[in-house]
Each structure stands twice: as C-alpha cells, then as structure tokens.
Design an enzyme around this catalytic site. Structure first.
Site, PDB file in Angstrom:
ATOM      1  N   ASP A  93      -3.899 -15.088  -4.630  1.00 53.78           N
ATOM      2  CA  ASP A  93      -3.924 -15.556  -3.274  1.00 53.78           C
ATOM      3  C   ASP A  93      -4.205 -17.119  -3.158  1.00 53.78           C
ATOM      4  OD1 ASP A  93      -4.222 -14.802  -0.433  1.00 53.78           O
ATOM      5  OD2 ASP A  93      -6.311 -13.614  -0.663  1.00 53.78           O
ATOM      6  N   HIS A  95      -0.022  -6.661   3.347  1.00 55.37           N
ATOM      7  CA  HIS A  95      -1.060  -8.013   3.560  1.00 55.37           C
ATOM      8  C   HIS A  95      -1.601  -7.630   4.788  1.00 55.37           C
ATOM      9  CE1 HIS A  95      -2.858 -11.860   3.828  1.00 55.37           C
ATOM     10  NE2 HIS A  95      -2.750 -11.966   2.709  1.00 55.37           N
TER      11      HIS A  95
END
Ligand SMILES: *[C@@H]1O[C@H](CO)[C@@H](O)[C@H](O)[C@H]1NC(C)=O
Ligand SMILES: *[C@@H]1O[C@H](CO)[C@@H](O)[C@H](O)[C@H]1NC(C)=O
Ligand SMILES: *[C@@H]1O[C@H](CO)[C@@H](O)[C@H](O)[C@H]1NC(C)=O
Ligand SMILES: *[C@@H]1O[C@H](CO)[C@@H](O)[C@H](O)[C@H]1NC(C)=O
Length: 356
Positions: free
Chosen positions: A317, A194
């Site tokens: 997300d 990430h």
C-alpha cells in the site's frame, strides 16, 4: 485487404505492442500489487482518504505518489522488492461524475502510465484505470491496455460516482456490467477492488458523528465489503465462474464473518437472492486477498488457514505505508522460506501470469 493497410497495422502493432517482459519464477524478491501513484492531471480529484505514514508530511506523500523511478525504485531496491504493479491513486476515475470527462481521461491516464513504465518493464507493471460509466467502453479499454500495453488487469476504486449531484452510485454487480465481466473472463486478468472516500451525501449521513472513521480506519472496509458482497450475492461469479477478484487490506474484514454471512443469507433464500452457492464458497474460487496496509500476523494466519495459502498475497500500500515496514513484518513471520516465498512472490506471479 490492401497492402498499405497491412503495413499500417504491422507498424502500429510494433509501436504499441505488448511491453517485453522476461519474467520467470527464479529469484526471491517480492512482487507487490496494491501500490499507488498519481498523475498531474488527476490532482483536482477529491482526496484519496489516505494519510501519510507517521513521521511523513502530506507534501512527502504527494511527492512519493508522483514519483516512479527515483525514491520508489530506491526503496524497492533497499527492501527486496523485485516487481511492483502500479495503480492510479483512489478515487481516480471513480471520482469523476461526468462520463465524457472520465472516458477521455481514461485513455490519457493509461497511455501515460504505459509510457512512464515502458523503460523498466522488469520492475514495473500496471493495472488499468477504468471509467465505469459505460460497461462496454470499460471492457474495450481493458482489452486495449492488456493486449497493447501488457497491463496485468485493472483496479477499480469501489463504485463509480455519477449524476449532476454526484449521488448516483454505480455498482458493478448489476446485469448491465455483464458485458464487462464477460470481457474480463475472456482476457483472464484479475480486477482489483480498492476502496474510495464516499461522495459528500454519504459522508454527511453516515460519518458526521465521527468523521475520523473515514478512510483506512473503518469506512474503506465497510463500503468496499458491501460492493464485493454484492458481486457474490448477485450471482456474478455464477455467470462468470473464472473471474479473479483481488481484495486488499486482508479482505476488507469479510473473511472473519463468513459463517455469519452464510447463516444469515440461508434464512433469506425465499427473497430471490441470485447467487447459486454459499457465499463463503466464492472466497475459495474467485477471490484473492492482499495484506496491503494490514500487517496483522494473527489475522494472516487465520486467513491462510481458512482460505488457503495460495489465496493470500503480500502487498504494501505504498506510499501510504512504507516498504520498510512491510519488509520488517515479513522478516518477523515465523514461516519456512518456502511458505514466505509463495506469499511474497509466487502467488502473485501465478495470479498475474507474470511468467506466461
Ligand atoms: C530467469 O530470469 C533471470 C533474471 O532475469 C535470468 O537471469 C535467468 O536466466 C532466467 N532463467 C530462465 C530459466 O529463463
Ligand atoms: C526511465 O525513464 C525515467 C524518466 O525519463 C528515468 O528517470 C529512469 O531512470 C529510466 N529508467 C531506466 C531503467 O532507464
Ligand atoms: C458505451 O460505449 C460503447 C462502446 O464504446 C458505445 O458504442 C456506446 O455508444 C456507449 N454508450 C453510451 C450510452 O455512451
Ligand atoms: C461533485 O463532485 C465534484 C468533485 O468530484 C465536486 O467538485 C462538486 O462540487 C460535486 N458536486 C456536488 C453537487 O456535490
């Protein structure tokens, strides 16, 4: 072995034992895996780089990050999400330069996460947060949380910042991380890559001319793609061929450039690049992508066609993106029910071994 020792070991393993989960592949709800939360002890960290969804305030975003069982679960129920894998919001431990502090927070963050979700293991799982200052300690913590808590892998927020001025950046494509990758391969769990906001020195050099490019609009993809390209070219997947890496935001733009990267690297073979295969090949053997924060239908079709449908996983997300927006996008896809089911659910169940 003395008997009291055995009793001690048995009782500890019952207390700490893997979270019971009775998952199977019946059902149609989605499984989403790049979904952030935060703990109070992490609020001093640098900002995440994520802006709230349009129409929400920063205070609402923070409240959503801090919540697990209330508005998050209600939104899962309202939008058909069966299971969510939580991860500590960026930069999490990668934003802590002091190795002693990062290592001690690592244990408490993972313990607290396990405890917070332990009463609802059919709906919530977790990726471990890892301090990456010390590759052996990271490997030990991954093993402890996977074996002890049933964590489904780990999520790292790009490079580990370190040094007294924060300006030493540790990349996990270097040989000293082989001990970590060895443990990851043996545990057979994925590692999610990430992005993170840069350290101040990088921001000053690269982004002063257009600071709005920081974070999701541009910088996340630029910097994280370099880290993932480093894993490929430094031969990590040749040394550990069974590694499973997940890259969000539809691959941080790399897949649209695979031809050019292969071509460019083929002209540099004399420079001793450690990788043994074409760069593009690792995207069909070691890398999976999610659609977190990138609901572009034409891009989804392109990625599905070049990497294969089994490598592309739906994710949202949350809370930087709403589950509602994700559900509306999935509904709009002109795919068969079978294709949609693999995308929103089946691929994740298989990659994470949820039904094992
Ligand atoms: C699958 O899981 C569902 C929901 O938990 C449960 O009702 C069902 O009995 C399970 N099926 C099998 C074959 O285990
Ligand atoms: C789990 O515990 C939290 C915090 O105490 C609570 O809010 C939530 O309702 C519980 N969930 C279940 C399924 O028991
Ligand atoms: C790194 O972690 C390992 C395992 O926990 C430990 O034995 C070692 O001393 C640590 N190295 C440093 C430099 O702290
Ligand atoms: C290093 O980063 C921390 C936050 O992670 C910040 O508080 C500190 O001021 C930074 N130090 C330097 C020299 O930039």
């Amino acid at each position: 072995m003395p008997c009291y020792y055995l009793v001690f070991v048995l009782s500890v393993s019952v207390l700490v034992g893997a979270v019971p989960r009775k998952w199977n592949d019946t059902g149609v709800g989605s499984v989403i895996i790049e979904e952030a939360y935060s703990l109070p002890q992490l609020t001093e960290l640098p900002p995440s780089g994520g802006d709230p969804p349009l129409g929400q305030t920063t205070a609402q975003l923070h409240a959503n990050l801090a919540d697990i069982h209330t508005q998050r679960l209600a939104s899962m129920d309202a939008t058909g999400v069966d299971f969510m894998v939580l991860s500590c919001a960026s930069p999490c431990l990668q934003g802590i330069s002091d190795p002693v502090l990062a290592d001690s927070l690592m244990t408490s963050v993972n313990d607290e996460t396990a405890s917070l979700i332990s009463n609802n293991s059919m709906r919530f799982g977790a990726f471990a947060a890892l301090s990456m200052h010390n590759a052996s300690a990271a490997a030990e913590e991954l093993r402890r949380t996977v074996d002890g808590y049933g964590f489904l892998g780990a999520l790292v927020n790009d490079y580990q910042q370190s040094g007294s001025d924060n300006a030493t950046l540790l990349y996990y494509d270097q040989p000293e991380y082989d001990v970590f990758w060895d443990a990851v391969q043996e545990l057979d769990v994925p590692i999610y890559f990430h992005p993170r906001i840069p350290v101040a020195q990088v921001t000053a050099l690269d982004y002063a001319h257009a600071p709005w490019l920081l974070g999701a609009p541009h910088q996340f993809a630029v910097e994280l793609s370099s880290h993932v390209a480093g894993l490929c070219t430094n031969g990590v997947f040749d040394r550990f061929p069974k590694l499973k890496i997940i890259v969000g935001h539809l691959g941080e733009r790399i897949p649209s450039d695979l031809w050019r990267i292969d071509d460019g690297l083929s002209r540099k073979l004399a420079s001793g690049i450690p990788m043994k295969k074409p760069f593009s090949s690792y995207w069909k053997t070691n890398i999976w992508e999610t659609t977190s924060g990138n609901f572009a239908t034409d891009l989804l079709h392109f990625h599905t066609s070049i990497l294969g449908p089994e490598r592309i996983l739906y994710s949202v997300d949350y809370p930087f993106v709403t589950m509602q927006q994700g559900a509306e996008w999935v509904d709009s896809l002109r795919w068969s029910e079978g294709e949609k089911l693999g995308f929103v659910r089946g691929n994740a169940i298989r990659l994470l071994g949820l039904d094992r």
